[in-house]
Design a protein around this motif. Structure first.
Motif, PDB file in Angstrom:
ATOM      1  N   GLU A 146      -0.810  10.260   8.372  1.00  0.00           N
ATOM      2  CA  GLU A 146       0.362   9.475   8.797  1.00  0.00           C
ATOM      3  C   GLU A 146       0.539   9.562  10.316  1.00  0.00           C
ATOM      4  OE1 GLU A 146       1.591   6.936   7.026  1.00  0.00           O
ATOM      5  OE2 GLU A 146       2.103   8.362   5.447  1.00  0.00           O
ATOM      6  N   HIS A 147       0.787   8.389  10.894  1.00  0.00           N
ATOM      7  CA  HIS A 147       0.936   8.264  12.350  1.00  0.00           C
ATOM      8  C   HIS A 147      -0.348   8.682  13.073  1.00  0.00           C
ATOM      9  CE1 HIS A 147       5.114   6.949  12.539  1.00  0.00           C
ATOM     10  NE2 HIS A 147       5.290   7.697  11.456  1.00  0.00           N
ATOM     11  N   TYR A 159       9.448   4.652  16.393  1.00  0.00           N
ATOM     12  CA  TYR A 159       8.002   4.444  16.248  1.00  0.00           C
ATOM     13  C   TYR A 159       7.374   4.254  17.636  1.00  0.00           C
ATOM     14  CZ  TYR A 159       3.684   2.544  14.169  1.00  0.00           C
ATOM     15  OH  TYR A 159       2.380   2.332  13.780  1.00  0.00           O
ATOM     16  N   CYS A 189       2.665  -1.861  15.444  1.00  0.00           N
ATOM     17  CA  CYS A 189       2.029  -1.049  14.392  1.00  0.00           C
ATOM     18  C   CYS A 189       0.531  -0.867  14.634  1.00  0.00           C
ATOM     19  CB  CYS A 189       2.234  -1.719  13.033  1.00  0.00           C
ATOM     20  SG  CYS A 189       1.418  -3.303  12.915  1.00  0.00           S
ATOM     21  N   GLY A 190      -0.067   0.086  13.943  1.00  0.00           N
ATOM     22  CA  GLY A 190      -1.520   0.285  13.967  1.00  0.00           C
ATOM     23  C   GLY A 190      -2.199  -0.643  12.969  1.00  0.00           C
ATOM     24  N   GLY A 237       4.195   6.376   4.955  1.00  0.00           N
ATOM     25  CA  GLY A 237       4.562   5.267   5.839  1.00  0.00           C
ATOM     26  C   GLY A 237       5.220   5.779   7.106  1.00  0.00           C
ATOM     27  N   GLY A 238       5.914   4.879   7.787  1.00  0.00           N
ATOM     28  CA  GLY A 238       6.464   5.181   9.104  1.00  0.00           C
ATOM     29  C   GLY A 238       7.548   6.250   9.094  1.00  0.00           C
ATOM     30  N   ARG A 277       0.831  -1.206   0.000  1.00  0.00           N
ATOM     31  CA  ARG A 277       0.000   0.000   0.000  1.00  0.00           C
ATOM     32  C   ARG A 277       0.867   1.259   0.000  1.00  0.00           C
ATOM     33  NH1 ARG A 277       2.577   2.187   3.206  1.00  0.00           N
ATOM     34  NH2 ARG A 277       2.620   2.002   5.467  1.00  0.00           N
ATOM     35  N   MET A 300      -3.699   0.302   9.939  1.00  0.00           N
ATOM     36  CA  MET A 300      -3.863   0.788   8.562  1.00  0.00           C
ATOM     37  C   MET A 300      -3.396  -0.208   7.496  1.00  0.00           C
ATOM     38  SD  MET A 300      -2.307   4.146   6.689  1.00  0.00           S
ATOM     39  CE  MET A 300      -0.617   4.007   7.212  1.00  0.00           C
ATOM     40  N   ASP A 301      -2.190  -0.737   7.650  1.00  0.00           N
ATOM     41  CA  ASP A 301      -1.582  -1.501   6.558  1.00  0.00           C
ATOM     42  C   ASP A 301      -2.351  -2.795   6.278  1.00  0.00           C
ATOM     43  OD1 ASP A 301       0.213   0.525   6.830  1.00  0.00           O
ATOM     44  OD2 ASP A 301       1.771  -0.689   7.771  1.00  0.00           O
ATOM     45  N   ASP A 359      -3.094   6.329  12.799  1.00  0.00           N
ATOM     46  CA  ASP A 359      -3.910   5.108  13.012  1.00  0.00           C
ATOM     47  C   ASP A 359      -3.894   4.652  14.464  1.00  0.00           C
ATOM     48  OD1 ASP A 359      -1.282   4.066  12.762  1.00  0.00           O
ATOM     49  OD2 ASP A 359      -1.870   2.414  11.429  1.00  0.00           O
ATOM     50  N   TYR A 360      -2.706   4.691  15.093  1.00  0.00           N
ATOM     51  CA  TYR A 360      -2.649   4.235  16.497  1.00  0.00           C
ATOM     52  C   TYR A 360      -3.098   5.326  17.467  1.00  0.00           C
ATOM     53  CZ  TYR A 360       1.946   6.441  15.925  1.00  0.00           C
ATOM     54  OH  TYR A 360       2.971   7.313  15.634  1.00  0.00           O
TER      55      TYR A 360
HETATM   56  C1  GLA Z   1       3.667   2.021   9.714  1.00  0.00           C
HETATM   57  C2  GLA Z   1       2.655   1.255  10.559  1.00  0.00           C
HETATM   58  C3  GLA Z   1       1.237   1.811  10.353  1.00  0.00           C
HETATM   59  C4  GLA Z   1       1.208   3.331  10.533  1.00  0.00           C
HETATM   60  C5  GLA Z   1       2.322   3.989   9.717  1.00  0.00           C
HETATM   61  C6  GLA Z   1       2.416   5.472   9.973  1.00  0.00           C
HETATM   62  O1  GLA Z   1       3.422   1.785   8.356  1.00  0.00           O
HETATM   63  O2  GLA Z   1       2.662  -0.115  10.226  1.00  0.00           O
HETATM   64  O3  GLA Z   1       0.336   1.175  11.247  1.00  0.00           O
HETATM   65  O4  GLA Z   1       1.284   3.682  11.879  1.00  0.00           O
HETATM   66  O5  GLA Z   1       3.589   3.414   9.985  1.00  0.00           O
HETATM   67  O6  GLA Z   1       1.296   6.132   9.511  1.00  0.00           O
END
Ligand code: GLA
Length: 384
Positions: free
Chosen positions: A32-33, A218, A164-165, A332-333, A26, A167-168, A35-36
């Motif tokens: 960005e950042h 992160y 991670c959150g 992304g991260g 994706r 989203m992915d 989702d959590y």
């Molecule tokens: C990584 C994590 C996601 C999200 C992004 C930042 O991709 O896996 O859950 O937190 O960073 O948006």
């Protein structure tokens, strides 16, 4: 590797006929950042996939061959151990399925992926979701989309050890052709929003660097956000996450916060507002404003959230100087990986040439550039 080739490679290696499942990488357009922090995100699935071919075994062993890595690994379904290896994502998925009382037989798996690894395009979520579908196909159980995404996330949080959150994994499951996905990470309600491909293209540019501090930073960012929430709960007891605050409310308390925590919170709260504004802009066809929001998102990630790096800033700076680029940001991260760019369709060729040449001149690195088409989420891949 195409579907028939994967099928043949599997037959040659394991001597049986598999079913094949695949899940996409994706790119996140904005959000960005968040989702959590129970916030909003707006990713799209890429036309790059991880495919898993699978057939059952009569024992309780899993044998996995990665055609991309040219490496074979075997692990037991009973008490698989974390090895610090790509196979952890698969072992993590298997163990999460069994924890949910899905009884698995052993399995032979063959993987192939064209999602670049370590580039912030979620090759790990693609692997988790495709292998979850592969394992499930050997049982009578099914998981609904949301549960499948949560299962992938738990494998990563609990087995791999990356906090991670959602989203992915969510976009890997729910991606749709020609659409990006607007997701509320608290309720998991989502809407598919069409991207007007006749006017613009999404171009992903890979800086070709990945700085090691990504994972630890992160987790630090997550803690800093929690600290902000904790403080703001003193003022508003109903606040559960940064998602519950507006910039206006934040203005009343920001001076009381530790300066670092203040910046982190300001990014998340403003980023949520940018996502909502982006959806409104796209719905009224205002690509220029959407591009400006992408630009502000990058600036906020660079200055307030501090997850960008020299190469990402350089790549974004180059992109913004090219006519026809409506918006450019890291995706992304962070700490390396890719940028995402919204480029007018007529300008795409020039854009790719110029970014490639200018970035190479400045860094000596040849960036990979992908013109990306929003694609379908995870599915069984048939050879017909
Ligand atoms: C990584 C994590 C996601 C999200 C992004 C930042 O991709 O896996 O859950 O937190 O960073 O948006």
């Amino acid at each position: 590797m195409m579907c028939p080739e994967l099928l043949q490679a599997f037959q040659r290696r394991f001597g049986s006929t598999p079913r094949i499942f695949r899940a996409p990488g994706r790119v996140n357009l904005i959000g960005e950042h968040t989702d959590y922090n129970d916030g909003y995100v707006f990713p799209m699935a890429l036309d790059r996939y991880t495919a898993v071919a699978v057939a059952p075994r009569s024992d309780r062993m899993v044998r996995v061959y990665s055609a991309s890595m040219e490496e074979e690994i075997t692990f037991p379904l009973d008490n698989p151990r974390r090895r610090g290896h790509w196979s952890d994502y698969i072992a993590g998925v298997a163990s999460q399925l069994e924890m949910r009382k899905v009884r698995l037989p052993g399995a032979d798996l063959l993987l192939f992926s064209d999602v670049p690894v370590g580039s912030g395009l979620s090759s790990s979520a693609a692997l988790e979701i495709s292998s979850a579908l592969a394992f499930l196909s050997l049982t009578d159980d099914q998981l609904a989309g949301e549960e499948l995404a949560r299962l992938g996330q738990s494998a990563e949080n609990q087995f791999v050890g990356m906090n991670c959150g959602i989203m992915d994994q969510f976009i890997a499951v729910h991606g749709a052709r020609d659409h990006a996905l607007f997701l509320d990470c608290r309720s998991l309600e989502f809407q598919l929003v069409p991207l007007p491909s006749d006017h613009c293209r999404v171009v992903v540019c890979n800086t070709m660097v990945k700085h090691e501090l990504g994972a630890s930073e992160y987790n630090t960012r997550r803690r800093e956000c929690e600290e902000g929430v904790h403080h703001m709960q003193k003022q508003w007891s109903t606040v559960k996450a940064l998602r519950d605050l507006t910039l206006e409310q934040f203005a009343h308390v920001e001076e009381e916060l530790d300066p670092t925590v203040r910046k982190r919170c300001r990014h998340v709260i403003s980023e949520n507002e940018r996502v909502l504004d982006s959806i409104r802009s796209l719905r009224r066809g205002d690509l220029h404003h959407f591009g400006e929001l992408m630009n502000s998102s990058h600036d906020s990630l660079r200055d307030d959230y501090q997850v960008s790096c020299e190469e990402l800033d350089l790549m974004v700076g180059i992109a913004r100087g090219i006519p026809g680029c409506l918006g450019a940001r890291m995706t992304g991260g962070g700490f390396g990986g890719c940028t995402v760019n919204l480029v007018e369709t007529d300008a795409v060729d020039l854009f790719c040439r110029e970014v490639g040449a200018l970035y190479r001149n400045r860094t000596g690195l040849a960036p990979a550039i992908y013109i990306s088409v929003p694609s379908q989420g995870a599915h069984e891949w048939n050879s017909q």
